[in-house]
Design a protein around this motif. Sequence first.
Motif, PDB file in Angstrom:
ATOM      1  N   GLN A 223     -28.217  36.761  47.505  1.00  0.00           N
ATOM      2  CA  GLN A 223     -28.363  36.728  45.654  1.00  0.00           C
ATOM      3  C   GLN A 223     -28.122  38.346  44.596  1.00  0.00           C
ATOM      4  OE1 GLN A 223     -28.612  33.322  44.880  1.00  0.00           O
ATOM      5  NE2 GLN A 223     -29.822  34.125  43.476  1.00  0.00           N
ATOM      6  N   CYS A 224     -27.692  39.504  45.580  1.00  0.00           N
ATOM      7  CA  CYS A 224     -27.429  40.341  45.762  1.00  0.00           C
ATOM      8  C   CYS A 224     -26.164  41.129  45.443  1.00  0.00           C
ATOM      9  CB  CYS A 224     -28.369  41.490  45.855  1.00  0.00           C
ATOM     10  SG  CYS A 224     -29.618  41.815  45.531  1.00  0.00           S
ATOM     11  N   ALA A 225     -25.629  39.867  45.538  1.00  0.00           N
ATOM     12  CA  ALA A 225     -23.877  39.756  46.087  1.00  0.00           C
ATOM     13  C   ALA A 225     -23.897  39.193  44.764  1.00  0.00           C
ATOM     14  CB  ALA A 225     -23.302  39.749  47.159  1.00  0.00           C
ATOM     15  N   TYR A 226     -23.990  38.272  44.427  1.00  0.00           N
ATOM     16  CA  TYR A 226     -23.827  36.962  43.148  1.00  0.00           C
ATOM     17  C   TYR A 226     -24.021  37.688  42.182  1.00  0.00           C
ATOM     18  CZ  TYR A 226     -24.614  32.739  40.603  1.00  0.00           C
ATOM     19  OH  TYR A 226     -24.031  31.676  40.076  1.00  0.00           O
ATOM     20  N   ILE A 227     -25.227  37.849  41.874  1.00  0.00           N
ATOM     21  CA  ILE A 227     -25.428  39.053  40.693  1.00  0.00           C
ATOM     22  C   ILE A 227     -24.902  40.060  40.430  1.00  0.00           C
ATOM     23  CG2 ILE A 227     -27.427  37.812  39.825  1.00  0.00           C
ATOM     24  CD1 ILE A 227     -28.850  41.031  41.201  1.00  0.00           C
ATOM     25  N   SER A 228     -24.325  40.958  40.928  1.00  0.00           N
ATOM     26  CA  SER A 228     -22.984  42.237  41.093  1.00  0.00           C
ATOM     27  C   SER A 228     -21.778  41.377  40.556  1.00  0.00           C
ATOM     28  CB  SER A 228     -22.937  42.567  42.709  1.00  0.00           C
ATOM     29  OG  SER A 228     -24.191  43.443  42.859  1.00  0.00           O
ATOM     30  N   GLN A 229     -21.252  40.296  41.567  1.00  0.00           N
ATOM     31  CA  GLN A 229     -19.730  39.563  40.695  1.00  0.00           C
ATOM     32  C   GLN A 229     -20.217  38.945  39.605  1.00  0.00           C
ATOM     33  OE1 GLN A 229     -17.246  39.665  42.162  1.00  0.00           O
ATOM     34  NE2 GLN A 229     -18.064  40.846  44.610  1.00  0.00           N
ATOM     35  N   LEU A 230     -21.145  38.780  39.061  1.00  0.00           N
ATOM     36  CA  LEU A 230     -21.434  38.371  37.435  1.00  0.00           C
ATOM     37  C   LEU A 230     -21.541  38.817  36.891  1.00  0.00           C
ATOM     38  CD1 LEU A 230     -20.401  35.483  39.326  1.00  0.00           C
ATOM     39  CD2 LEU A 230     -22.373  34.448  37.828  1.00  0.00           C
TER      40      LEU A 230
ATOM     41  N   VAL B 263     -27.674  50.369  47.354  1.00  0.00           N
ATOM     42  CA  VAL B 263     -29.285  51.085  48.409  1.00  0.00           C
ATOM     43  C   VAL B 263     -30.336  50.400  48.403  1.00  0.00           C
ATOM     44  CG1 VAL B 263     -30.693  53.006  47.400  1.00  0.00           C
ATOM     45  CG2 VAL B 263     -28.177  53.410  47.583  1.00  0.00           C
ATOM     46  N   TYR B 264     -30.506  49.284  47.709  1.00  0.00           N
ATOM     47  CA  TYR B 264     -31.614  48.826  48.173  1.00  0.00           C
ATOM     48  C   TYR B 264     -31.901  48.066  48.770  1.00  0.00           C
ATOM     49  CZ  TYR B 264     -34.604  43.970  47.370  1.00  0.00           C
ATOM     50  OH  TYR B 264     -35.004  43.166  47.818  1.00  0.00           O
ATOM     51  N   LEU B 265     -30.126  47.190  48.703  1.00  0.00           N
ATOM     52  CA  LEU B 265     -30.001  45.889  50.044  1.00  0.00           C
ATOM     53  C   LEU B 265     -30.013  47.080  51.621  1.00  0.00           C
ATOM     54  CD1 LEU B 265     -27.091  43.871  49.121  1.00  0.00           C
ATOM     55  CD2 LEU B 265     -29.935  43.098  49.298  1.00  0.00           C
TER      56      LEU B 265
ATOM     57  N   LYS C 120     -24.553  49.089  40.110  1.00  0.00           N
ATOM     58  CA  LYS C 120     -24.311  47.950  41.338  1.00  0.00           C
ATOM     59  C   LYS C 120     -24.790  49.272  42.994  1.00  0.00           C
ATOM     60  CE  LYS C 120     -21.095  45.491  40.172  1.00  0.00           C
ATOM     61  NZ  LYS C 120     -18.868  44.318  40.053  1.00  0.00           N
ATOM     62  N   VAL C 121     -24.627  50.350  42.782  1.00  0.00           N
ATOM     63  CA  VAL C 121     -25.202  50.959  43.934  1.00  0.00           C
ATOM     64  C   VAL C 121     -26.575  51.226  43.594  1.00  0.00           C
ATOM     65  CG1 VAL C 121     -25.295  53.344  42.379  1.00  0.00           C
ATOM     66  CG2 VAL C 121     -24.622  53.115  44.585  1.00  0.00           C
ATOM     67  N   VAL C 122     -27.379  50.571  43.219  1.00  0.00           N
ATOM     68  CA  VAL C 122     -28.956  50.971  43.340  1.00  0.00           C
ATOM     69  C   VAL C 122     -29.472  49.688  43.555  1.00  0.00           C
ATOM     70  CG1 VAL C 122     -30.725  50.000  41.841  1.00  0.00           C
ATOM     71  CG2 VAL C 122     -29.510  52.210  41.054  1.00  0.00           C
TER      72      VAL C 122
END
Length: 255
Positions: free
Chosen positions: A160-167, A181-183, A176-178
């Motif tokens: 999910q995090c990769a998805y929202i980062s890509q979009l 770090v969260y992941l 994105k760095v946050v």
Amino acid sequence: MLATTFNIELLRFWGLIAGSVLLLTGTLVTNAFVEFPEGSGGFDFTATYIYELFHFNHTCTVLDFNPARTVSGIVMMFHTIPMDLFIVLSYYRMRHDYVTGRVPKWLWYYTKITTPFIFTAMTYFYMVFVNPPLDKPSFILHYIPYMCWQIAIMLMAIGQCAYISQLGIIPFNLPKVVIDVYLGVLVVTGIYYTIFIWSFVAENPIIDTTIESSRNFAVTLMYFFDAIAVVIPTIFAFIESRNGNSQSIHFFNSP
């Protein structure tokens, strides 16, 4: 042809909310109706096998004994069904976005590989109710479905995090760095907590929870994982459900 349009993040949001309702319901029923040990007139949290093993109780303790276990098994479906629907629809959303060039190949492959495990672990999460933790063998059988659910939650969070980062639709416009770090914190915490559990099962604990400060650390770790694995994704799912990035499902009969 029949079509319906909605944001599938609503399914994830309500599924995660139902998980919190599950714990709340279990707590209320356990405190009001569960008698353990039998004849004690109430629920003695210090008499459970989990307390005996770890010197503190886990959040699941309020779900482990009837009638709370039966009620929780019913409530569980309000978590499982929305999450399973989200997992399936998220797979097809990712496939569509890959075909249209919105997400890279590696993210689509990640989704293809992890989705079967995530779906299976989420579907069979209810197996935690089959074996109440009364001794070591039953605790192991009780814990394995929960461990798989934890892994599924982490894998889902990564996707999910990769998805929202890509979009470029990260809630609150976080950099994105946050998210990275969260992941990292989520995965490291999940792995460490899993090792912590199995070290007690192996009778070689990595933390001496007979010491109050160590026990407090372990309890904090447990609640911290719950917060980053469930609470944060719940907030993200709610924000994402309102960002206008909706999906349409079409129903029709083939000729």
